[in-house]
Design an enzyme around this catalytic site. Structure first.
Site: not given
Ligand code: NAD
Length: 423
Positions: A279, A377, A263, A84
């Site tokens: 996300d 715009h 928005k 946009e």
């Molecule tokens: P992930 O599971 O890929 O990574 C997180 C993991 O990384 C942690 O659980 C930990 O084990 C590890 N880690 C390593 N270094 C770390 C640090 N410094 N701090 C914290 N953890 C560390 O990712 P996530 O963050 O658990 O999930 C994010 C993804 O899930 C996004 O891609 C999102 O789109 C997706 N998702 C979103 C939803 C929703 O929003 N409703 C639902 C399901 C999945």
């Protein structure tokens, strides 16, 4: 349009190129499409293919960099991925106008995410609530054992809360909230795994049945905050300020206006969320749910005049973003965007994004309260219209300028101008 079936057996087993060929065939597209779609730009085909199912290509979105931002006394460049026009310019302008008063000051409530476990079929739900709370130590142990890496980085289980809700069809539901510090991760996968690990025990302790086990996107324990002051001199005087305050109040009392107001905030927020591989839907869902928390959908920002008459703005909204996990790690452009911002933690990223949301809102309110939104715009919009009319290269600028001069930014007029230009 092709009349072929969308039932393509074994589609997911094909290579990306094979899938594309199949789609070209089924949709009856010009075979030239394969050259365009086969160019995945700066996201390697193998990476794109490993990110989602049934990938056939990639889609480029421009990344602009907003300048002028000072966040917590640090000059910060803001990468913004958006289709946009005017979004990047809005942040630059707002940030320039509050540089002399110190830029943006930010804070964060913490990096806590909530996972929910739904329990049904318990005749005595309040009793069950206490049974669950009594097992806090065991719940903590299970959650922490589920993600030892998170524990190593200082995160992990923090608390358990249990609410009893009354469903009109299902009856009483006992909803357990696992409160987890996810540190530098957004944490969806982390907390979902914990909810799934704890659920069978909740069923065992209470004699009920567990259904849903998933995070809540209303991340109200992960609120990013930002505030800034714009002097009367910087914004152009009292009448501009008063117009902006009236525009803000309109949004705060009217959901029809608030939806557009918020928005605009998300124009800034989502652009940085996307550029950093986070996300967008998670942040957007959290923002809008939080905006409605008082029972009425309201503004995510608040605006006031200070004792000297200057304009002060603040924003507070859920900001579940990470530096670890999801596309933040796997998308090479997201890594570069994080490097441009020079953020060291998910907390710093979240706070900076909140400041961008506030900046965006300042510019929208100012434009609305003064010249109207279309003026700013127009120049960029005119370029898009020129492209729509078929202008290429230097023609785009020439046609766009003429459209603005005429004060009629329309595709039919752009086509006429283009025809004249080409003789
Ligand atoms: P992930 O599971 O890929 O990574 C997180 C993991 O990384 C942690 O659980 C930990 O084990 C590890 N880690 C390593 N270094 C770390 C640090 N410094 N701090 C914290 N953890 C560390 O990712 P996530 O963050 O658990 O999930 C994010 C993804 O899930 C996004 O891609 C999102 O789109 C997706 N998702 C979103 C939803 C929703 O929003 N409703 C639902 C399901 C999945």
């Amino acid at each position: 349009m092709s009349t072929s079936s969308s039932r393509i057996s074994g589609f997911h087993n094909l290579t990306m190129t094979e899938r594309l060929e199949k789609v070209i065939e089924v949709a009856g597209l010009n075979p030239d499409v394969s050259d365009h779609m086969g160019n995945t730009g700066n996201l390697a085909a193998e990476v794109a293919d490993s990110m989602i199912e049934n990938a056939i290509g990639t889609m480029n979105i421009p990344i602009g960099v907003a300048t002028n931002m000072i966040v917590d006394k640090q000059d910060t460049l803001i990468p913004m991925a958006t289709e946009e026009s005017s979004v990047v310019a809005a942040v630059c302008n707002a940030a320039r106008q509050c540089r002399d008063s110190g830029g943006f000051i930010t804070s964060m409530s913490g990096s806590l995410m909530i996972a929910q476990v739904q329990l049904v079929d318990v005749p005595n739900p309040e009793f069950a609530r206490l049974q669950i709370l009594e097992h806090k130590a065991e719940i903590k142990q299970i959650c922490d054992e589920t993600d030892p890496v998170l524990l190593k980085y200082g995160g992990g289980f923090r608390d358990v809360e249990v609410r009893v809700l009354e469903g009109s069809h299902t009856g009483a539901m006992v909803i357990t909230h696992l409160i987890v510090d996810t540190r530098d991760a957004m944490g969806a996968n982390a907390v979902n795994s914990m909810a799934e690990a704890v659920a069978p025990l909740i069923a065992k302790w209470t004699g009920g049945r567990t259904y849903l086990r998933i995070l809540s996107n209303l991340a109200d324990r992960r609120l990013a905050r930002a505030r800034a002051t714009w002097t009367l001199d910087a914004i152009g005087g009292e009448s501009v300020r008063d117009g902006m305050l009236a525009a803000y109040e309109f949004a705060d009392i009217d959901p029809y206006r608030a939806a557009t107001h918020n928005k605009g905030i998300m124009n800034g927020v989502s652009a940085v969320v996307l550029a950093t591989g986070n996300d967008t839907r998670a942040v957007e869902a959290g923002a809008h749910a939080y905006a409605a928390q008082t029972g009425r959908y309201r503004s995510l920002t608040h605006w006031e005049a200070d004792q000297d008459g200057n304009l002060t703005g603040m924003i507070e909204m859920p900001m579940p973003v990470g530096l670890i996990g999801g596309a933040t790690k796997s998308h090479p452009t997201a890594r570069i965007a994080l490097d441009i911002m020079a953020v060291k933690s998910a907390d710093q990223l979240a706070r900076t994004i909140a400041a961008v949301g506030l900046a965006q809102n300042f510019s929208a309110l100012k434009a609305l309260a003064t010249t109207g939104i279309q003026k700013g715009h127009m120049a960029l919009h005119a370029k898009n219209i020129a492209v729509m009319a078929g202008a290429i290269g230097a023609e785009v600028e020439t046609v766009a300028k003429d459209l603005v001069k005429l004060g009629k930014v329309r595709v039919d007029i752009a086509e006429d101008l283009l025809n004249k230009l080409r003789g």
